[in-house]
Scaffold this motif. Structure first.
Motif, PDB file in Angstrom:
ATOM      1  N   LEU A  72      -7.687   3.727   9.459  1.00 52.75           N
ATOM      2  CA  LEU A  72      -6.699   3.659   8.379  1.00 52.75           C
ATOM      3  C   LEU A  72      -5.270   3.839   8.872  1.00 52.75           C
ATOM      4  N   LEU A  75      -2.411   1.331   7.867  1.00 57.50           N
ATOM      5  CA  LEU A  75      -2.046   1.404   6.455  1.00 57.50           C
ATOM      6  C   LEU A  75      -1.175   2.638   6.200  1.00 57.50           C
ATOM      7  N   PHE A  78       2.288   2.157   7.719  1.00 57.55           N
ATOM      8  CA  PHE A  78       3.019   1.162   6.929  1.00 57.55           C
ATOM      9  C   PHE A  78       3.606   1.803   5.676  1.00 57.55           C
ATOM     10  N   THR A  79       2.763   2.558   4.962  1.00 54.95           N
ATOM     11  CA  THR A  79       3.217   3.193   3.725  1.00 54.95           C
ATOM     12  C   THR A  79       4.311   4.211   4.003  1.00 54.95           C
ATOM     13  N   LEU A  82       7.603   2.416   4.801  1.00 52.62           N
ATOM     14  CA  LEU A  82       8.198   1.916   3.559  1.00 52.62           C
ATOM     15  C   LEU A  82       8.939   3.024   2.841  1.00 52.62           C
ATOM     16  N   GLN A  83       8.237   4.138   2.736  1.00 56.47           N
ATOM     17  CA  GLN A  83       8.774   5.278   2.018  1.00 56.47           C
ATOM     18  C   GLN A  83      10.074   5.761   2.657  1.00 56.47           C
ATOM     19  N   PHE A  86      13.030   2.955   2.227  1.00 56.50           N
ATOM     20  CA  PHE A  86      13.535   2.520   0.930  1.00 56.50           C
ATOM     21  C   PHE A  86      13.776   3.647  -0.067  1.00 56.50           C
ATOM     22  N   ILE A 112       3.577  12.153   2.176  1.00 54.97           N
ATOM     23  CA  ILE A 112       2.569  11.117   1.950  1.00 54.97           C
ATOM     24  C   ILE A 112       1.601  11.048   3.121  1.00 54.97           C
ATOM     25  N   ARG A 115      -0.832  13.842   2.700  1.00 55.63           N
ATOM     26  CA  ARG A 115      -1.778  13.600   1.620  1.00 55.63           C
ATOM     27  C   ARG A 115      -2.916  12.686   2.088  1.00 55.63           C
ATOM     28  N   PHE A 116      -2.509  11.586   2.735  1.00 53.58           N
ATOM     29  CA  PHE A 116      -3.475  10.636   3.271  1.00 53.58           C
ATOM     30  C   PHE A 116      -4.486  11.321   4.186  1.00 53.58           C
TER      31      PHE A 116
END
Lengths: 269, 188
Positions: A72, A75, A78-79, A82-83, A86, A112, A115-116
């Motif tokens: 994972l 992913l 990437f997230t 992004l966070q 932006f 984040i 959390r993941f």
């Protein structure tokens, strides 16, 4: 093919292994929900302490957990990226067009990420310390209330255990049929799509046919041994709720209170 | 009737484990994205059950397949995402069974045109429901994690489309090939 371990169960004698699957499932699902209460570094810290203690208690090496994160990781990165790129607000370090790197962004990126990883760790703990067949029993027990909605919980869990039991057999058989076709000169994964599809037919057909026969034999066997769908069934393995399990639920309640106290903004955000 | 019911339960269960087996054998699936969303053949057994036993069988087989995946290798990011991707998405495949009756009729009437039409419609319906569930799950997930201003819907639609479209084509061809070579498979 024998190297393939079905599920990720890791035999052991730890306190988590001895716990009731119902308690583990409940606690695992609850953890994923309660995770969203945390909103500052103190509450995330508490969650990390909890996660790490649970992982330690499972008696499974840390590297096994890291392996669970690996598929994972893209992913997640990437997230997180992004966070970070932006989100604006707070101190701004870099500002190019729509891209801003601010301390708000970096902090929420870190949250984040945590959390993941914690969701993965905790769900891995459950699957590592519980046999698939016990998980099935646990799911069955927890879904019992759905019976009132006329959902055939018993039958679903019976089917679940039949499926689990047949996976190794079917794997073997598929391998055999594939080898047999290879011996006749079939090459898998070669040529265009239609050709690839056509090589599948001689694998699928014998497998489907033998599965159907197997299902018929098994159904007959069950009938002759008195299986009646819809009747109450007794089980060979009985789940027993022990003190450890109550303790586990208690710990979850304490964790919840801890999070509510530590989070910023109090109970209602 | 009762004998049929037990047979139904066992058959659906065995086909669900078949789907898992197809996922596990590396030769038989090719993954195009690093995380999830593989173009695998696992949907084929689910569709076979849907065409053999109708919607109920299809829904059950799909649900079982989802549950098995959840037990064997869970990828959970959010509770709603888990329900959508492991429950709704795969059970939705079973809706292909709505076309089972017509497909069976077409095959006994040896009307191959009508048969292909029903297979395509069924597989299309099942795949669309699954696609929708994945799109929704993607949006739920990104609503939680992506910052404001990212076109989540668009992103989710394209990402999931990249594997759902090839899967749809592969499944249609496979289901059609299998049943037309061996019409016996569709009759109970």
């Amino acid at each position: 093919m024998n190297k393939l371990i079905l599920g990720r169960f890791f035999p052991g004698e730890s306190i988590l292994h001895q716990m009731d699957p119902r308690a583990k499932l409940l606690a695992g699902v609850y953890f994923i929900l309660v995770l969203f209460v945390a909103n500052n570094w103190q509450s995330y810290g508490l969650l990390w302490i909890f996660t790490l203690v649970v992982m330690y208690l499972s008696g499974v090496k840390f590297s096994v957990y890291i392996r669970g994160v690996r598929p994972l990781i893209w992913l997640i990165l990437f997230t997180v990226t992004l966070q970070i790129l932006f989100t604006s607000g707070g101190k701004i370090y870099l500002d190019v067009g729509p891209i801003t790197v601010s301390n708000f962004g970096i902090i929420s990126g870190i949250y984040i990420f945590c959390r993941f990883v914690m969701i993965i760790f905790i769900s891995t703990v459950v699957t590592l310390t519980t046999k698939p067949i016990d998980l099935t029993d646990g799911i069955n027990a927890l879904l019992k209330p759905l019976k009132r909605l006329k959902i055939p919980v018993d039958e679903i869990s019976l089917m679940l255990s039949i499926s689990l039991r047949f996976i190794p057999n079917l794997l073997d058989e598929t391998q055999k049929v594939m080898d047999a076709q290879r011996a006749r000169g079939t090459e898998f994964g070669e040529g265009n799509l239609l050709r690839q599809m056509k090589t599948l037919v001689p694998i699928f057909l014998p497998l489907f046919a033998s599965s159907l026969n197997r299902a018929e034999d098994m159904a007959n066997g069950m009938e002759t041994r008195g299986y009646q769908s819809g009747e109450k069934r007794s089980t060979f393995r009985q789940l027993a709720w022990k003190r450890k399990d109550t303790l586990c639920i208690g710990t979850m309640i304490i964790l919840t209170f801890g999070l509510i106290v530590l989070r910023t903004g109090g109970f209602i955000h | 009737m009762d004998v049929k019911r037990t047979l139904f339960l066992v058959e659906v269960a065995i086909f669900a484990s078949f789907a898992i087996v197809l996922d596990l054998i590396p030769f038989l699936s090719f993954k195009i994205w690093p995380q999830g969303g593989s173009v695998s053949l696992a949907m084929i057994p689910i569709f076979l059950v849907a065409f053999r036993w109708g919607t109920k069988g299809g829904l059950l087989a799909g649900l079982l397949y989802g549950l098995l995946q959840l037990i064997i290798e869970p990828h959970i990011r959010h509770w709603l995402q888990a329900i959508l991707e492991y429950g709704v998405a795969f059970a939705g495949l079973g809706l292909a069974g709505l076309f089972a009756k017509q497909a069976r009729k077409a095959i006994s009437a040896e009307n191959s045109r009508a048969f292909i039409r029903n297979v395509i419609m069924g597989v299309l319906l099942g795949c669309s429901v699954r696609y929708l569930a994945h799109i929704l799950a993607g949006v739920v997930f990104f609503k939680e994690y992506a910052p404001e201003g990212i076109p989540v819907w668009w992103y989710s639609i394209t990402y999931n489309g990249t594997y759902m479209l090839p899967s749809f084509i592969i499944c249609t061809v496979a289901v059609w090939l299998l049943f037309s070579r061996q019409p016996r498979l569709i009759k109970i």
